[in-house]
Design a protein around this motif. Structure first.
Motif, mmCIF file in Angstrom:
data_model
loop_
_atom_site.group_PDB
_atom_site.id
_atom_site.type_symbol
_atom_site.label_atom_id
_atom_site.label_comp_id
_atom_site.label_asym_id
_atom_site.label_seq_id
_atom_site.Cartn_x
_atom_site.Cartn_y
_atom_site.Cartn_z
ATOM 1 N N ASN A 22 0.898 -1.344 -0.068
ATOM 2 C CA ASN A 22 -0.070 -0.144 -0.038
ATOM 3 C C ASN A 22 0.682 1.197 -0.102
ATOM 4 O O ASN A 22 1.597 1.455 0.741
ATOM 5 C CB ASN A 22 -0.955 0.128 1.326
ATOM 6 N N PRO A 23 0.959 2.058 -1.215
ATOM 7 C CA PRO A 23 1.783 3.199 -1.181
ATOM 8 C C PRO A 23 1.756 3.919 0.019
ATOM 9 O O PRO A 23 2.847 4.543 0.607
ATOM 10 C CB PRO A 23 1.261 4.008 -2.475
ATOM 11 N N ASN A 24 0.502 4.564 0.681
ATOM 12 C CA ASN A 24 0.548 5.431 1.666
ATOM 13 C C ASN A 24 1.127 4.831 2.915
ATOM 14 O O ASN A 24 2.072 5.465 3.606
ATOM 15 C CB ASN A 24 -0.837 5.634 2.016
ATOM 16 N N ALA A 25 0.888 3.503 3.371
ATOM 17 C CA ALA A 25 1.413 2.770 4.447
ATOM 18 C C ALA A 25 2.949 2.659 4.265
ATOM 19 O O ALA A 25 3.886 3.083 5.270
ATOM 20 C CB ALA A 25 0.976 1.528 4.756
ATOM 21 N N ASN A 26 3.553 2.222 3.076
ATOM 22 C CA ASN A 26 5.007 2.184 2.789
ATOM 23 C C ASN A 26 5.715 3.442 2.956
ATOM 24 O O ASN A 26 7.077 3.416 3.504
ATOM 25 C CB ASN A 26 5.139 1.414 1.341
ATOM 26 N N ILE A 27 5.141 4.358 2.319
ATOM 27 C CA ILE A 27 5.803 5.863 2.238
ATOM 28 C C ILE A 27 6.154 6.214 3.944
ATOM 29 O O ILE A 27 7.008 6.798 4.192
ATOM 30 C CB ILE A 27 5.334 6.651 1.366
ATOM 31 N N CYS A 28 5.144 6.195 4.546
ATOM 32 C CA CYS A 28 5.068 6.559 6.039
ATOM 33 C C CYS A 28 6.151 6.048 6.807
ATOM 34 O O CYS A 28 6.761 6.387 7.334
ATOM 35 C CB CYS A 28 3.875 6.592 6.701
#
Length: 262
Positions: A193-199
């Motif tokens: 999930n891009p949002n979780a990964n970037i965070c």
């Protein structure tokens, strides 16, 4: 007194969202609590609840560690509520990744911008992290492929945009480990999930700046933190003139964002 959700577990007590003790203005809950989204819960079938389910409203839940922790529900809540209106870096340059919608270099600018701002404001480094640097790091780690998965040694896998490893995930959520506070509780599937990964990736980059500083016995630069993130810093210290292809690729992307694209 705050109302309680009907449950046997004490940690599901519904707590008022508004608090003067929140760690960051975007956080829904007080320190020592995390957000849980609205969800259905199975209950006894009755005339009042013939389906056997009831709706539980979004609420704050106590962290067992009593530390600052953030979970995926709140990551999604923050991104959905606050990131659309942010402006500024990273620069909208696709770095040559424009052949498909899946791997487009500008697809994640909003998330990069938002989580860089969040962690800069929470951790307050003397030199704020540059969103362009994060974008260049993602380009060099995964080529903007959110589904990227690669071996990282000893049964360890690196996943997603920032190639967050399984071992890193354990550290990020370990209340008794090397990260003393500002924990992130996510699992392996969340890393796609891009949002979780970037965070998670940005939080880990801040940690790598700390370990790089300890290794260098001075405050590390963010580029040195990236070298530590990629596990190259020790080699670069021993042989400064050695060119490491992946690290050089990162530097070329970063230079392009700072000079050619802007």
């Amino acid at each position: 007194m705050s109302p309680k959700i009907k449950t046997a577990r004490k940690d599901l007590e519904k707590i008022p969202i508004v608090s003067s003790k929140r760690k960051h203005k975007w956080r829904a809950c007080s320190l020592g609590q995390h957000w849980v989204r609205s969800h259905p819960r199975r209950v006894k079938v009755t005339k009042k609840n013939p389906t056997g389910y009831t709706d539980v409203e979004g609420h704050c839940r106590h962290n067992r560690s009593k530390k600052d922790e953030i979970y995926k529900d709140e990551l999604d809540k923050i991104a959905n509520e606050y990131f659309d209106n942010l402006r500024g870096k990273p620069f909208p340059c696709d770095l040559g990744f424009n052949k498909t919608k899946t791997y487009n270099g500008n697809s994640y600018d909003k998330l990069i911008r938002g989580w860089t701002k969040y962690w800069n404001e929470v951790l307050k480094p003397n030199e704020p992290l540059d969103p362009d640097l994060v974008k260049a790091l993602i380009a060099s780690e995964s080529s903007f492929n959110k589904d990227s998965k690669n071996p990282a040694g000893k049964g360890n896998m690196a996943r997603g945009l920032m190639q967050v490893t399984d071992e890193t995930l354990k550290i990020l959520k370990d209340e008794k480990g090397e990260i003393k506070n500002h924990l992130i509780d996510l699992d392996q599937k969340d890393m796609y999930n891009p949002n979780a990964n970037i965070c998670a990736g940005i939080r880990w980059l801040f940690r790598k700046k700390e370990t790089a500083s300890a290794r260098l016995k001075r405050v590390a630069t963010w580029e040195e933190a990236v070298a530590e993130y990629k596990s190259y810093l020790r080699l670069l210290l021993k042989a400064p003139k050695v060119g490491i292809k992946n690290f050089e690729k990162f530097k070329s992307y970063y230079d392009k964002l700072k000079n050619e694209c802007s």
